[in-house]
Motif scaffolding. Structure first.
Motif, PDB file in Angstrom:
ATOM      1  N   THR A  43       6.945  -5.990  -2.799  1.00  0.00           N
ATOM      2  CA  THR A  43       5.683  -5.293  -3.027  1.00  0.00           C
ATOM      3  C   THR A  43       4.869  -6.068  -4.055  1.00  0.00           C
ATOM      4  O   THR A  43       5.325  -7.065  -4.628  1.00  0.00           O
TER       5      THR A  43
ATOM      6  N   LEU B  75       8.898   5.977 -10.208  1.00  0.00           N
ATOM      7  CA  LEU B  75       9.959   6.567  -9.407  1.00  0.00           C
ATOM      8  C   LEU B  75      11.343   6.205  -9.925  1.00  0.00           C
ATOM      9  O   LEU B  75      12.327   6.903  -9.653  1.00  0.00           O
TER      10      LEU B  75
ATOM     11  N   THR C 123       1.329  -2.363  -7.249  1.00  0.00           N
ATOM     12  CA  THR C 123       2.034  -1.218  -6.660  1.00  0.00           C
ATOM     13  C   THR C 123       3.298  -0.909  -7.441  1.00  0.00           C
ATOM     14  O   THR C 123       3.665   0.260  -7.622  1.00  0.00           O
TER      15      THR C 123
ATOM     16  N   GLU D 100       2.166   0.973 -10.725  1.00  0.00           N
ATOM     17  CA  GLU D 100       1.524   2.280 -10.540  1.00  0.00           C
ATOM     18  C   GLU D 100       2.423   3.288  -9.845  1.00  0.00           C
ATOM     19  O   GLU D 100       2.358   4.490 -10.140  1.00  0.00           O
ATOM     20  N   HIS D 101       3.305   2.846  -8.942  1.00  0.00           N
ATOM     21  CA  HIS D 101       4.059   3.794  -8.112  1.00  0.00           C
ATOM     22  C   HIS D 101       5.576   3.635  -8.202  1.00  0.00           C
ATOM     23  O   HIS D 101       6.284   4.641  -8.286  1.00  0.00           O
ATOM     24  N   ILE D 102       6.075   2.395  -8.156  1.00  0.00           N
ATOM     25  CA  ILE D 102       7.518   2.207  -8.020  1.00  0.00           C
ATOM     26  C   ILE D 102       8.253   2.441  -9.335  1.00  0.00           C
ATOM     27  O   ILE D 102       9.258   3.159  -9.383  1.00  0.00           O
TER      28      ILE D 102
ATOM     29  N   GLN E  35       0.857  -1.184   0.000  1.00  0.00           N
ATOM     30  CA  GLN E  35       0.000   0.000   0.000  1.00  0.00           C
ATOM     31  C   GLN E  35       0.894   1.236   0.000  1.00  0.00           C
ATOM     32  O   GLN E  35       1.374   1.674   1.041  1.00  0.00           O
ATOM     33  N   TYR E  36       1.104   1.804  -1.179  1.00  0.00           N
ATOM     34  CA  TYR E  36       2.064   2.894  -1.328  1.00  0.00           C
ATOM     35  C   TYR E  36       1.571   4.176  -0.682  1.00  0.00           C
ATOM     36  O   TYR E  36       0.393   4.543  -0.782  1.00  0.00           O
ATOM     37  N   THR E  37       2.481   4.878   0.004  1.00  0.00           N
ATOM     38  CA  THR E  37       2.246   6.239   0.490  1.00  0.00           C
ATOM     39  C   THR E  37       3.452   7.091   0.112  1.00  0.00           C
ATOM     40  O   THR E  37       4.532   6.564  -0.208  1.00  0.00           O
ATOM     41  N   ASP E  38       3.293   8.407   0.182  1.00  0.00           N
ATOM     42  CA  ASP E  38       4.389   9.301  -0.184  1.00  0.00           C
ATOM     43  C   ASP E  38       5.559   9.213   0.788  1.00  0.00           C
ATOM     44  O   ASP E  38       6.669   9.667   0.464  1.00  0.00           O
TER      45      ASP E  38
ATOM     46  N   PRO F  24       5.169   9.043 -17.109  1.00  0.00           N
ATOM     47  CA  PRO F  24       5.344   9.172 -15.669  1.00  0.00           C
ATOM     48  C   PRO F  24       6.120  10.436 -15.324  1.00  0.00           C
ATOM     49  O   PRO F  24       6.913  10.928 -16.134  1.00  0.00           O
TER      50      PRO F  24
ATOM     51  N   GLY G 105      11.331  10.636 -11.675  1.00  0.00           N
ATOM     52  CA  GLY G 105      11.369   9.815 -10.478  1.00  0.00           C
ATOM     53  C   GLY G 105      12.396  10.276  -9.469  1.00  0.00           C
ATOM     54  O   GLY G 105      13.051  11.305  -9.616  1.00  0.00           O
TER      55      GLY G 105
END
Length: 409
Positions: free
Chosen positions: A147, A159, A151, A154-156, A121-124, A198, A201
């Motif tokens: 992870t 970055l 995740t 969508e997030h890593i 569950q990604y957070t900033d 994106p 990152g």
């Protein structure tokens, strides 16, 4: 007659004198002047007189041909013959000495210790928190970040993109370097793809992943980490511990944990213990698992016996009290493992208000740090009244917060 004789003698003497002077001036004197010039010349090795015949400076006749040498070529160094391998490349006049073989680089490679975090569950706060652990632990501690594939996409992966990749990318493509691959060949994992356009990152995170000091891996779909029971099953199965081989010591941390750069302690100070974390009981060997140091080898021995956390939980609910960390603590205690007292465990990590002791003032900085733990876990829940005091000692605690991944206890 007398006058005539005197006159002849005078002229004879005069002519003889003139001849003598001419010989001295232009004959012998000239030869000796050449001797002085020759002896004063820096390139001369012996006097050269005019009377010597001239010789050629070099022998211009061609030298006789040398016989063909079919043996290995040699070069003479200090009159010692040294074999030289034939080569077409020019030989430098002053070759540099060969550098000694460097020891094997262990940066980013799992050896006897490894740190790991699992979060789907990604957070900033997540990446800054991981980078803080990376900085405080140092290069001898590789970090493995587990992870989910969702995740990751969508997030890593965004970055891990560089600004140049972000500007040039207009369509989806394969993930950027470094490629994230599953580590279990038996578990099919979809190939991750980049999302469209994106944003630039994290440069520090990308650099750490490229070097291998942070390794991002995908959790197989058989584990569901959206519930407390799912987290306990995941942490009590061999799969996680097999991924971290051959390390003996593994540091487990979660998104609601923090280690303090002000601490004079290091995790190696606690390697003698099979498990150490914030104590959950003042006398019984119960320890928290959200920030803990575990002996991976002993855990693999326990799991090889066929024990399952969920079976023991169903039969002895009160015995395990619901958490894999207490389950492992009890298993190790029954095996006679070396486990710390509560006082020692509180030097490693604090979780509850009764763990946070006042600082010892007035006896030097080392004494003042004596009661300060190396790290904290879940104090935003269980030690809210101590947060200001904790922040004075460990301002990094602001990066840790109650995470979306439900911890075991």
């Amino acid at each position: 007659m007398l006058d005539v004789g005197l006159s002849r003698r005078f002229w004879t003497i005069a002519v003889a004198t003139l001849v003598f002077l001419w010989v001295v001036r232009f004959g012998i004197w000239g030869s000796y002047s050449n001797v002085e010039e020759a002896s004063s010349s820096p390139t001369s090795t012996k006097p050269i007189l005019h009377s010597e015949p001239s010789k050629p400076k070099y022998d211009e006749s061609p030298p006789p041909p040398e016989p063909e040498d079919v043996s290995e070529p040699y070069e003479v160094v200090d009159k010692t013959e040294v074999a030289v391998q034939p080569t077409d490349a020019p030989i430098p006049s002053n070759p540099e000495p060969a550098e000694p073989a460097s020891p094997e680089k262990k940066y980013g490679k799992i050896m006897d210790k490894v740190a790991t975090i699992t979060d789907t569950q990604y957070t900033d706060r997540l990446i800054p928190l991981i980078m803080h652990f990376h900085a405080v632990l140092g290069p001898d501690w590789p970090i493995v970040f587990f992870t989910s594939n969702e995740t990751l996409q969508e997030h890593i992966l965004p970055l891990l993109s560089s600004p140049a990749e972000s500007e040039s990318e207009t369509t989806s493509s394969a993930g950027p370097s470094p490629t994230i691959q599953p580590r279990d060949d038996k578990i099919p994992v979809p190939t991750p793809t980049r999302i469209l356009s994106p944003p630039p990152g994290s440069a520090s995170f990308r650099r750490a992943v490229e070097r291998g000091s942070i390794d991002v891996r995908i959790i197989p779909n058989q584990f569901n980490l959206s519930s407390r029971d799912g987290v306990n099953i995941y942490l009590s199965r061999p799969w996680l511990y097999e991924q971290l081989a051959p390390a003996t010591h593994m540091l487990v941390f979660q998104a609601d944990a923090m280690i303090c750069a002000n601490s004079p302690r290091v995790p190696e100070d606690f390697f003698d213990y099979a498990w150490i974390g914030a104590p959950l009981h003042p006398r019984i060997h119960y320890y928290n698992g959200g920030l803990c140091l575990r002996n991976r080898t002993m855990i693999m021995d326990i799991l090889s016996e066929g024990a399952l956390w969920e079976q023991d939980t169903l039969v002895w609910k009160n015995w395990t009290e619901g958490g894999e960390d207490i389950w492992f603590s009890k298993k190790m205690d029954l095996r006679g493992a070396n486990l710390p007292s509560a006082d020692v465990a509180m030097k490693f990590a604090a979780e509850h208000s009764w763990h946070v002791k006042p600082a010892v003032k007035g006896e030097g900085i080392q004494k003042e740090y004596e009661n300060r733990p190396w790290g904290f876990h879940k104090v935003h829940v269980y030690a809210k009244d101590k947060l200001d005091e904790i922040a004075e000692w460990c301002p990094e605690i602001a990066l840790a917060a109650k995470g979306r991944l439900e911890p075991s206890t």
